[in-house]
Design a protein around this motif. Sequence first.
Motif, PDB file in Angstrom:
ATOM      1  N   PHE A  83      45.307  84.483  70.728  1.00 48.70           N
ATOM      2  CA  PHE A  83      44.616  85.283  69.723  1.00 48.70           C
ATOM      3  C   PHE A  83      44.050  84.345  68.656  1.00 48.70           C
ATOM      4  O   PHE A  83      44.732  83.454  68.180  1.00 48.70           O
ATOM      5  CB  PHE A  83      45.590  86.262  69.039  1.00 48.70           C
ATOM      6  CG  PHE A  83      46.157  87.290  69.951  1.00 48.70           C
ATOM      7  CD1 PHE A  83      45.489  87.654  71.113  1.00 48.70           C
ATOM      8  CD2 PHE A  83      47.371  87.901  69.643  1.00 48.70           C
ATOM      9  CE1 PHE A  83      46.016  88.619  71.949  1.00 48.70           C
ATOM     10  CE2 PHE A  83      47.894  88.857  70.477  1.00 48.70           C
ATOM     11  CZ  PHE A  83      47.206  89.210  71.637  1.00 48.70           C
ATOM     12  N   SER A 124      33.234  90.051  64.877  1.00 50.54           N
ATOM     13  CA  SER A 124      34.042  90.978  65.672  1.00 50.54           C
ATOM     14  C   SER A 124      33.177  92.039  66.310  1.00 50.54           C
ATOM     15  O   SER A 124      33.346  92.387  67.470  1.00 50.54           O
ATOM     16  CB  SER A 124      35.102  91.633  64.789  1.00 50.54           C
ATOM     17  OG  SER A 124      35.803  92.603  65.500  1.00 50.54           O
ATOM     18  N   GLU A 153      32.660  92.732  70.287  1.00 49.88           N
ATOM     19  CA  GLU A 153      32.961  94.014  70.912  1.00 49.88           C
ATOM     20  C   GLU A 153      31.786  94.512  71.731  1.00 49.88           C
ATOM     21  O   GLU A 153      31.946  95.028  72.841  1.00 49.88           O
ATOM     22  CB  GLU A 153      33.340  95.043  69.846  1.00 49.88           C
ATOM     23  CG  GLU A 153      34.699  94.780  69.201  1.00 49.88           C
ATOM     24  CD  GLU A 153      34.974  95.752  68.085  1.00 49.88           C
ATOM     25  OE1 GLU A 153      34.076  96.565  67.793  1.00 49.88           O
ATOM     26  OE2 GLU A 153      36.063  95.699  67.515  1.00 49.88           O
ATOM     27  N   GLU A 166      43.344  90.864  79.663  1.00 49.60           N
ATOM     28  CA  GLU A 166      43.046  90.674  78.245  1.00 49.60           C
ATOM     29  C   GLU A 166      44.202  91.210  77.401  1.00 49.60           C
ATOM     30  O   GLU A 166      44.890  92.149  77.786  1.00 49.60           O
ATOM     31  CB  GLU A 166      41.754  91.402  77.865  1.00 49.60           C
ATOM     32  CG  GLU A 166      40.534  90.964  78.681  1.00 49.60           C
ATOM     33  CD  GLU A 166      40.142  89.524  78.416  1.00 49.60           C
ATOM     34  OE1 GLU A 166      40.468  89.018  77.328  1.00 49.60           O
ATOM     35  OE2 GLU A 166      39.534  88.905  79.300  1.00 49.60           O
ATOM     36  N   HIS A 167      44.394  90.604  76.251  1.00 51.47           N
ATOM     37  CA  HIS A 167      45.412  91.096  75.328  1.00 51.47           C
ATOM     38  C   HIS A 167      44.907  92.352  74.626  1.00 51.47           C
ATOM     39  O   HIS A 167      43.722  92.692  74.699  1.00 51.47           O
ATOM     40  CB  HIS A 167      45.764  90.019  74.289  1.00 51.47           C
ATOM     41  CG  HIS A 167      44.622  89.623  73.406  1.00 51.47           C
ATOM     42  ND1 HIS A 167      44.149  90.419  72.386  1.00 51.47           N
ATOM     43  CD2 HIS A 167      43.841  88.522  73.392  1.00 51.47           C
ATOM     44  CE1 HIS A 167      43.150  89.842  71.777  1.00 51.47           C
ATOM     45  NE2 HIS A 167      42.925  88.683  72.361  1.00 51.47           N
ATOM     46  N   ILE A 196      44.664  94.428  70.859  1.00 46.67           N
ATOM     47  CA  ILE A 196      44.650  94.094  69.438  1.00 46.67           C
ATOM     48  C   ILE A 196      45.897  94.681  68.792  1.00 46.67           C
ATOM     49  O   ILE A 196      46.112  95.893  68.830  1.00 46.67           O
ATOM     50  CB  ILE A 196      43.385  94.636  68.760  1.00 46.67           C
ATOM     51  CG1 ILE A 196      42.140  94.010  69.401  1.00 46.67           C
ATOM     52  CG2 ILE A 196      43.416  94.354  67.265  1.00 46.67           C
ATOM     53  CD1 ILE A 196      40.832  94.549  68.872  1.00 46.67           C
ATOM     54  N   SER A 219      54.872  92.889  64.768  1.00 46.15           N
ATOM     55  CA  SER A 219      53.509  92.817  65.274  1.00 46.15           C
ATOM     56  C   SER A 219      52.823  91.569  64.738  1.00 46.15           C
ATOM     57  O   SER A 219      53.071  91.154  63.597  1.00 46.15           O
ATOM     58  CB  SER A 219      52.715  94.062  64.842  1.00 46.15           C
ATOM     59  OG  SER A 219      51.340  93.903  65.108  1.00 46.15           O
ATOM     60  N   ALA A 258      50.026  91.475  63.757  1.00 46.37           N
ATOM     61  CA  ALA A 258      49.195  91.906  62.640  1.00 46.37           C
ATOM     62  C   ALA A 258      49.941  91.782  61.310  1.00 46.37           C
ATOM     63  O   ALA A 258      49.329  91.901  60.240  1.00 46.37           O
ATOM     64  CB  ALA A 258      48.733  93.345  62.834  1.00 46.37           C
TER      65      ALA A 258
END
Length: 402
Positions: A33, A42, A46, A293-294, A296, A370, A372
């Motif tokens: 990441f 971003s 996307e 893919e990871h 978010i 997380s 995040a």
Amino acid sequence: MALKASPIWVCPRTPCSDLGSSDLWSRNSGSAFNLRFDLEKSRKWECCCLAVLAQRAITSVEDEKPNVSGVEPSWGIERTQGNESRGFHKDLNLLPKPLSANDLSSCSKDGSKVRVAYQGLPGAYSEAAALKAYPKCETVPCDQFEEAFKAVELWLVDKAVLPIENSVGGSIHRNYDLLLRHRLNIVGEVQLQVNHCLLGLPGVRKEEIKKVLSHPQLQALAQCDIMLSNLGVVRINTDDTAGAAQMVASTGLRDTGAVASARAAEIYGLDVLAEKIQDDDDNITRFLVLAREHIIPGTDRPYKTSIVFTLEEGAGVLFKALAVFALRDINLTKIESRPQKQRPLRVVDDSNEGSAKYFDYMFYIDFEASMAEPRAQYALEHLQEFATFLRVLGCYPMDTGL
């Protein structure tokens, strides 16, 4: 708002030959990441990904060709021959349609558009775990664990669901090694209550059973030791529990039974001679959901993060590494150590003998936070002070219900 933490997802300090994967050590790895990005980049990223996914969505599996070693795959719209390669599409209706938010949400809710690989045959516990994660998915059986990994990497399926540990039998070490060997990301977990049943041919009584087949990897036979010992049966290992049920049905031997699920009995036309025959009623297997893919990470629900790392030699280094989580009130739910296959022994100086040899370990850790969250970012940044290698295997929502 841009996050302020520095990139800490992969920490390369050791030659790549030690682990046998050169791209494993790259900071720009596909599974890592990048925590530094602004909103404008971003959005562009996307849009690009949606176009790629849309192109993939309209291409059948049969039309796709495997990637040839040394040749980079083309993710754009495939060129046509002649002058058309330099022009526009004549029919705009043939252009791929970008996926909408509804398309993405429908996949995540019921799995109706998801193909999921698992090890075993229909009726295996791994298939039940896949259906729990994606109730309307298309399940794809694989002979071995590694084939399930490869099926995802080759775009034959969208995801794979594989067991990683059992509350009675412990960890499945083979899959820990495969997590490091392959470049897939953990995007979810499934906790499945395992209820073993003794299966036999229709009309057979359990007292007639002399031999019982089942899968050794999840230790199904060992988990039913009391019941099988009372019956005095001979235990025979097979590739998987559902495969054992299939063998009993195909051979037609009345003195042979299988330890498998009730669903396997239904699929292969067998009778359930006894239910819940495991020694421990709280028999739970934890599965990992893997994808290319990871996802978010967020903070809207409980998240778990899985990492793998190696440490420098020194007194108390492992204690210091684990302390980076305790200092930030991060709960560790799992720690697993595996010797490095490419370099199993570490040679160090010893004051008395001159040299000593020790196993050199990889450490796998799951912690409840997380990526995040700043505390998780700071913990991994702190861990880099002691780690010679660090890789995040995935950050994913926890399965909080059985």
